[in-house]
Structures are given as structure tokens and as C-alpha cells.
Write a protein that holds these residues in place. Structure first.
Motif, PDB file in Angstrom:
ATOM      1  N   SER A  41      82.471 -66.012  73.739  1.00 13.74           N
ATOM      2  CA  SER A  41      81.840 -64.974  74.555  1.00 13.74           C
ATOM      3  C   SER A  41      80.710 -65.564  75.389  1.00 13.74           C
ATOM      4  CB  SER A  41      81.286 -63.845  73.670  1.00 13.74           C
ATOM      5  OG  SER A  41      80.247 -64.318  72.837  1.00 13.74           O
ATOM      6  N   LYS A  42      80.418 -64.909  76.493  1.00 14.46           N
ATOM      7  CA  LYS A  42      79.332 -65.358  77.351  1.00 14.46           C
ATOM      8  C   LYS A  42      77.995 -64.930  76.753  1.00 14.46           C
ATOM      9  CE  LYS A  42      82.017 -65.101  81.645  1.00 14.46           C
ATOM     10  NZ  LYS A  42      82.097 -64.477  83.002  1.00 14.46           N
ATOM     11  N   GLY A  43      76.973 -65.747  76.989  1.00 17.89           N
ATOM     12  CA  GLY A  43      75.652 -65.400  76.495  1.00 17.89           C
ATOM     13  C   GLY A  43      75.049 -66.494  75.640  1.00 17.89           C
ATOM     14  N   PRO A  44      73.810 -66.317  75.228  1.00 18.90           N
ATOM     15  CA  PRO A  44      73.116 -67.326  74.407  1.00 18.90           C
ATOM     16  C   PRO A  44      73.631 -67.372  72.969  1.00 18.90           C
ATOM     17  CG  PRO A  44      71.772 -65.372  74.601  1.00 18.90           C
ATOM     18  CD  PRO A  44      72.947 -65.158  75.517  1.00 18.90           C
ATOM     19  N   ILE A  45      73.312 -68.430  72.272  1.00 11.46           N
ATOM     20  CA  ILE A  45      73.697 -68.578  70.866  1.00 11.46           C
ATOM     21  C   ILE A  45      72.826 -67.676  69.985  1.00 11.46           C
ATOM     22  CG2 ILE A  45      73.771 -70.160  68.900  1.00 11.46           C
ATOM     23  CD1 ILE A  45      74.379 -72.397  70.946  1.00 11.46           C
ATOM     24  N   PHE A  46      71.543 -67.674  70.282  1.00  9.62           N
ATOM     25  CA  PHE A  46      70.608 -66.906  69.460  1.00  9.62           C
ATOM     26  C   PHE A  46      70.171 -65.620  70.161  1.00  9.62           C
ATOM     27  CE2 PHE A  46      69.982 -71.330  68.114  1.00  9.62           C
ATOM     28  CZ  PHE A  46      70.215 -71.210  66.748  1.00  9.62           C
ATOM     29  N   PHE A  47      69.859 -64.635  69.345  1.00 12.49           N
ATOM     30  CA  PHE A  47      69.331 -63.368  69.834  1.00 12.49           C
ATOM     31  C   PHE A  47      67.932 -63.222  69.265  1.00 12.49           C
ATOM     32  CE2 PHE A  47      68.720 -58.752  68.940  1.00 12.49           C
ATOM     33  CZ  PHE A  47      68.630 -58.325  70.259  1.00 12.49           C
ATOM     34  N   LEU A  48      66.946 -63.086  70.140  1.00 18.73           N
ATOM     35  CA  LEU A  48      65.564 -62.922  69.713  1.00 18.73           C
ATOM     36  C   LEU A  48      65.079 -61.528  70.076  1.00 18.73           C
ATOM     37  CD1 LEU A  48      65.896 -66.096  69.962  1.00 18.73           C
ATOM     38  CD2 LEU A  48      63.433 -66.157  70.351  1.00 18.73           C
ATOM     39  N   GLN A  49      64.410 -60.896  69.151  1.00 18.07           N
ATOM     40  CA  GLN A  49      63.903 -59.550  69.412  1.00 18.07           C
ATOM     41  C   GLN A  49      62.559 -59.366  68.724  1.00 18.07           C
ATOM     42  OE1 GLN A  49      65.998 -55.975  67.862  1.00 18.07           O
ATOM     43  NE2 GLN A  49      66.111 -55.352  70.007  1.00 18.07           N
ATOM     44  N   GLU A  50      61.636 -58.718  69.432  1.00 20.30           N
ATOM     45  CA  GLU A  50      60.317 -58.462  68.862  1.00 20.30           C
ATOM     46  C   GLU A  50      60.408 -57.370  67.807  1.00 20.30           C
ATOM     47  OE1 GLU A  50      57.589 -57.622  72.040  1.00 20.30           O
ATOM     48  OE2 GLU A  50      57.189 -59.757  72.355  1.00 20.30           O
ATOM     49  N   ARG A  51      59.803 -57.650  66.659  1.00 22.80           N
ATOM     50  CA  ARG A  51      59.777 -56.694  65.558  1.00 22.80           C
ATOM     51  C   ARG A  51      58.376 -56.669  64.951  1.00 22.80           C
ATOM     52  NH1 ARG A  51      65.126 -55.653  63.588  1.00 22.80           N
ATOM     53  NH2 ARG A  51      66.479 -55.806  65.431  1.00 22.80           N
ATOM     54  N   PRO A  52      57.934 -55.540  64.422  1.00 24.72           N
ATOM     55  CA  PRO A  52      56.634 -55.489  63.759  1.00 24.72           C
ATOM     56  C   PRO A  52      56.721 -56.118  62.371  1.00 24.72           C
ATOM     57  CG  PRO A  52      57.693 -53.342  63.658  1.00 24.72           C
ATOM     58  CD  PRO A  52      58.574 -54.214  64.499  1.00 24.72           C
ATOM     59  N   GLY A  53      55.751 -56.959  62.055  1.00 26.12           N
ATOM     60  CA  GLY A  53      55.734 -57.619  60.756  1.00 26.12           C
ATOM     61  C   GLY A  53      54.577 -57.131  59.897  1.00 26.12           C
ATOM     62  N   PHE A  54      54.033 -58.027  59.099  1.00 29.53           N
ATOM     63  CA  PHE A  54      52.945 -57.701  58.187  1.00 29.53           C
ATOM     64  C   PHE A  54      51.745 -57.143  58.957  1.00 29.53           C
ATOM     65  CE2 PHE A  54      49.160 -59.252  55.741  1.00 29.53           C
ATOM     66  CZ  PHE A  54      49.322 -58.423  54.638  1.00 29.53           C
ATOM     67  N   GLN A  55      51.291 -55.967  58.525  1.00 33.18           N
ATOM     68  CA  GLN A  55      50.150 -55.285  59.146  1.00 33.18           C
ATOM     69  C   GLN A  55      50.352 -55.068  60.647  1.00 33.18           C
ATOM     70  OE1 GLN A  55      48.154 -53.929  57.275  1.00 33.18           O
ATOM     71  NE2 GLN A  55      47.930 -55.103  55.410  1.00 33.18           N
ATOM     72  N   ARG A  56      51.603 -54.788  61.033  1.00 31.80           N
ATOM     73  CA  ARG A  56      51.976 -54.447  62.408  1.00 31.80           C
ATOM     74  C   ARG A  56      51.924 -55.626  63.386  1.00 31.80           C
ATOM     75  NH1 ARG A  56      51.679 -48.663  63.744  1.00 31.80           N
ATOM     76  NH2 ARG A  56      51.376 -47.483  61.807  1.00 31.80           N
ATOM     77  N   LYS A  57      51.697 -56.820  62.902  1.00 26.75           N
ATOM     78  CA  LYS A  57      51.687 -57.982  63.798  1.00 26.75           C
ATOM     79  C   LYS A  57      53.107 -58.236  64.302  1.00 26.75           C
ATOM     80  CE  LYS A  57      50.383 -62.847  64.122  1.00 26.75           C
ATOM     81  NZ  LYS A  57      49.812 -64.022  63.400  1.00 26.75           N
ATOM     82  N   VAL A  61      62.048 -62.156  65.916  1.00 31.86           N
ATOM     83  CA  VAL A  61      63.031 -62.401  64.865  1.00 31.86           C
ATOM     84  C   VAL A  61      64.237 -63.134  65.454  1.00 31.86           C
ATOM     85  CG1 VAL A  61      64.633 -61.295  63.267  1.00 31.86           C
ATOM     86  CG2 VAL A  61      62.314 -60.428  63.486  1.00 31.86           C
ATOM     87  N   TYR A  62      64.686 -64.179  64.745  1.00 28.46           N
ATOM     88  CA  TYR A  62      65.833 -64.966  65.190  1.00 28.46           C
ATOM     89  C   TYR A  62      67.114 -64.484  64.509  1.00 28.46           C
ATOM     90  CZ  TYR A  62      62.144 -68.307  66.483  1.00 28.46           C
ATOM     91  OH  TYR A  62      61.028 -68.898  67.010  1.00 28.46           O
ATOM     92  N   LYS A  63      68.191 -64.402  65.289  1.00 28.65           N
ATOM     93  CA  LYS A  63      69.515 -64.087  64.746  1.00 28.65           C
ATOM     94  C   LYS A  63      70.564 -64.813  65.582  1.00 28.65           C
ATOM     95  CE  LYS A  63      70.647 -59.987  63.374  1.00 28.65           C
ATOM     96  NZ  LYS A  63      71.001 -58.559  63.293  1.00 28.65           N
ATOM     97  N   PHE A  64      71.720 -65.085  64.980  1.00 31.02           N
ATOM     98  CA  PHE A  64      72.851 -65.526  65.782  1.00 31.02           C
ATOM     99  C   PHE A  64      73.329 -64.305  66.561  1.00 31.02           C
ATOM    100  CE2 PHE A  64      73.603 -68.962  62.509  1.00 31.02           C
ATOM    101  CZ  PHE A  64      73.381 -70.025  63.382  1.00 31.02           C
ATOM    102  N   ARG A  65      73.648 -64.491  67.828  1.00 31.64           N
ATOM    103  CA  ARG A  65      74.102 -63.364  68.641  1.00 31.64           C
ATOM    104  C   ARG A  65      75.478 -62.891  68.180  1.00 31.64           C
ATOM    105  NH1 ARG A  65      77.322 -62.954  72.994  1.00 31.64           N
ATOM    106  NH2 ARG A  65      77.412 -65.219  73.260  1.00 31.64           N
ATOM    107  N   THR A  66      75.597 -61.584  67.951  1.00 32.97           N
ATOM    108  CA  THR A  66      76.870 -61.008  67.493  1.00 32.97           C
ATOM    109  C   THR A  66      77.406 -59.948  68.448  1.00 32.97           C
ATOM    110  OG1 THR A  66      75.750 -59.285  66.199  1.00 32.97           O
ATOM    111  CG2 THR A  66      76.238 -61.376  65.072  1.00 32.97           C
ATOM    112  N   MET A  67      76.643 -59.627  69.466  1.00 34.07           N
ATOM    113  CA  MET A  67      77.051 -58.573  70.392  1.00 34.07           C
ATOM    114  C   MET A  67      77.116 -59.108  71.819  1.00 34.07           C
ATOM    115  SD  MET A  67      74.845 -55.407  68.770  1.00 34.07           S
ATOM    116  CE  MET A  67      75.781 -54.127  69.560  1.00 34.07           C
ATOM    117  N   ARG A  68      77.815 -58.382  72.641  1.00 31.17           N
ATOM    118  CA  ARG A  68      77.949 -58.780  74.042  1.00 31.17           C
ATOM    119  C   ARG A  68      76.612 -58.622  74.759  1.00 31.17           C
ATOM    120  NH1 ARG A  68      82.592 -56.033  72.689  1.00 31.17           N
ATOM    121  NH2 ARG A  68      84.521 -57.243  72.895  1.00 31.17           N
ATOM    122  N   PRO A  69      76.331 -59.471  75.747  1.00 31.74           N
ATOM    123  CA  PRO A  69      75.077 -59.350  76.506  1.00 31.74           C
ATOM    124  C   PRO A  69      74.924 -57.948  77.086  1.00 31.74           C
ATOM    125  CG  PRO A  69      76.168 -61.422  77.024  1.00 31.74           C
ATOM    126  CD  PRO A  69      77.138 -60.623  76.186  1.00 31.74           C
ATOM    127  N   GLY A  70      73.705 -57.423  77.029  1.00 31.27           N
ATOM    128  CA  GLY A  70      73.464 -56.080  77.530  1.00 31.27           C
ATOM    129  C   GLY A  70      73.588 -54.997  76.487  1.00 31.27           C
TER     130      GLY A  70
END
Length: 219
Positions: A41-57, A61-70
Motif C-alpha cells: 500500500s502507498k504511504g509511510p511505514i509508521f503512523f505517528l499520532q499525538e496522544r495525552p500521556g502522564f498528567q496530560r503531557k 505514539v508510534y505504530k506500524f501503519r495499518t490503514m490507508r492514507p487519509g
């Protein structure tokens, strides 16, 4: 209080040792998955997304991309189910086997996440948090958690929150070990096999439900 502090110190050591071991042992798997993602499939290998962590910081988050771009736009509380047509062919296998989550060991090594803890939600979810739900942010988010071994996507959002808050309120190394062991069963047999086989009974409060080895294997 001192006992909890000691246990959290051991938890961090365990996180680093296990994550480094997994990173080294699974490097060949990383290479194979990267090739499969790029060639199917077209697109990057990794999917990065902002998520709230400890005390809202906020963390990425890193993941292998599993979905189509967009396909990044998600609805709060609505999980991606097995038959979602946005998931790529290789993505279905990666999600079912939980291999797509493996890159998050990099977040663990950086000290942003732990092996076990409440799963990080989307930043937009924070605006709807009550004081009670916000308690789930009092510990680092995890690769796996109590809700993930108790039905996960088959649970309502409120029930997932209840499991997360329970975990934070009743944290112990013993509970972490039970969650890690149950995670193996989830990977082998699927999340749907554990919908009504929770490690804790949130409806009755704080009593833990005993699960024997024979019961787990039978599933």
C-alpha cells in the motif's frame, strides 16, 4: 505510599529491560513488516499520532501503519472494528496479532509509556473528561492495559474508563503480571474471547475474578 513508590521503580526497570530485549529480538520482524507495508500500500511505514500521556503531557505514539492514507480521522469512543474497509490487507493481520503496537516500545524506552497502563486516547477526548476519568492520566499509558484484556473494542467507552481508573487506583506489580499474561491469551485467541472474562469485576467494585490456567486455555 513507600511500597507503591518502590513497585513503580521496579515497574520502570522491568519496562526498560523487556523493551530492549524485544527491540533486539524482533529487529528482523520489523524489517519484514516494513517491507510488507511499503509493497502492499502507498504511504509511510509508521503512523505517528499525538496522544495525552502522564498528567496530560502530549506525546507522539508510534505504530506500524495499518490503514490507508487519509483514514486518520476517528470518532471518539468508536473503535476501528475488524471489517473496517480502511484497513489494508497486511494491516488486518498486524492489528489482529497486535504487531502494529510493537513500535511503541520506543515510547516505553523514552519513558513516555509503560508496558502496562491505560491506553492513550486522542487529545480531543480530554475536553470530555470528568475528574474521575482524569484519574486514568495519573499513570503512564501502556502498550496493554486492564481494559484491553477485558474485551477492549467490545466494551463501551465508559466501561473502558472504569477499568482504567480501577487499574490506577489498585495498581500493583501482581496486577501488571496478570495483565501481561492475559495479553498473550488475547493475542492468541482474540479480544472477543475475553469480553465476559474480566480480571476484575467493575460492577461489584474491587473484587478480582480468579482465572485459572485451564479456563484461559479453553478459550
Amino acid at each position: 505510599m513507600e511500597e507503591k513508590k518502590f513497585q513503580k521503580g521496579i515497574k520502570r526497570i522491568f519496562d526498560v529491560v523487556v523493551s530492549l530485549t524485544v527491540l533486539i529480538l524482533l529487529l528482523p520482524l520489523w524489517a519484514v513488516v516494513a517491507i510488507l507495508i511499503k509493497t502492499t500500500s502507498k504511504g509511510p511505514i509508521f503512523f505517528l499520532q499525538e496522544r495525552p500521556g502522564f498528567q496530560r503531557k502530549v506525546l507522539k505514539v508510534y505504530k506500524f501503519r495499518t490503514m490507508r492514507p487519509g483514514s486518520e480521522k476517528m470518532v471518539k469512543g468508536k473503535e476501528v472494528m475488524k471489517g473496517d474497509d480502511r484497513i489494508t490487507t497486511i494491516g488486518k493481520f498486524l492489528r489482529r496479532s497486535k504487531i502494529d503496537e510493537i513500535p511503541q516500545i520506543l515510547n516505553v524506552l523514552k519513558g513516555e509509556m509503560s508496558l502496562v497502563g491505560p491506553r492513550p486516547e486522542r487529545v480531543a477526548s480530554l475536553k470530555d473528561y470528568t475528574d474521575e476519568i482524569s484519574r486514568r492520566l495519573n499513570m503512564k499509558p501502556g502498550l496493554t492495559g486492564l481494559a484491553q484484556v477485558s474485551g477492549n473494542i467490545y466494551l463501551s467507552l465508559q466501561d473502558r474508563y472504569k477499568f482504567d481508573v480501577y487499574y490506577v487506583n489498585h495498581y500493583s506489580l501482581r496486577l501488571d503480571i496478570k495483565i501481561i499474561i492475559r495479553t498473550v491469551g488475547v493475542v492468541l485467541f482474540g479480544e472477543d474471547k475475553y469480553v465476559d472474562r474480566c480480571l476484575v469485576d467493575i460492577k461489584r467494585g474491587t473484587s478480582e475474578v480468579a482465572v485459572t490456567k485451564e479456563e484461559t486455555v479453553s478459550k
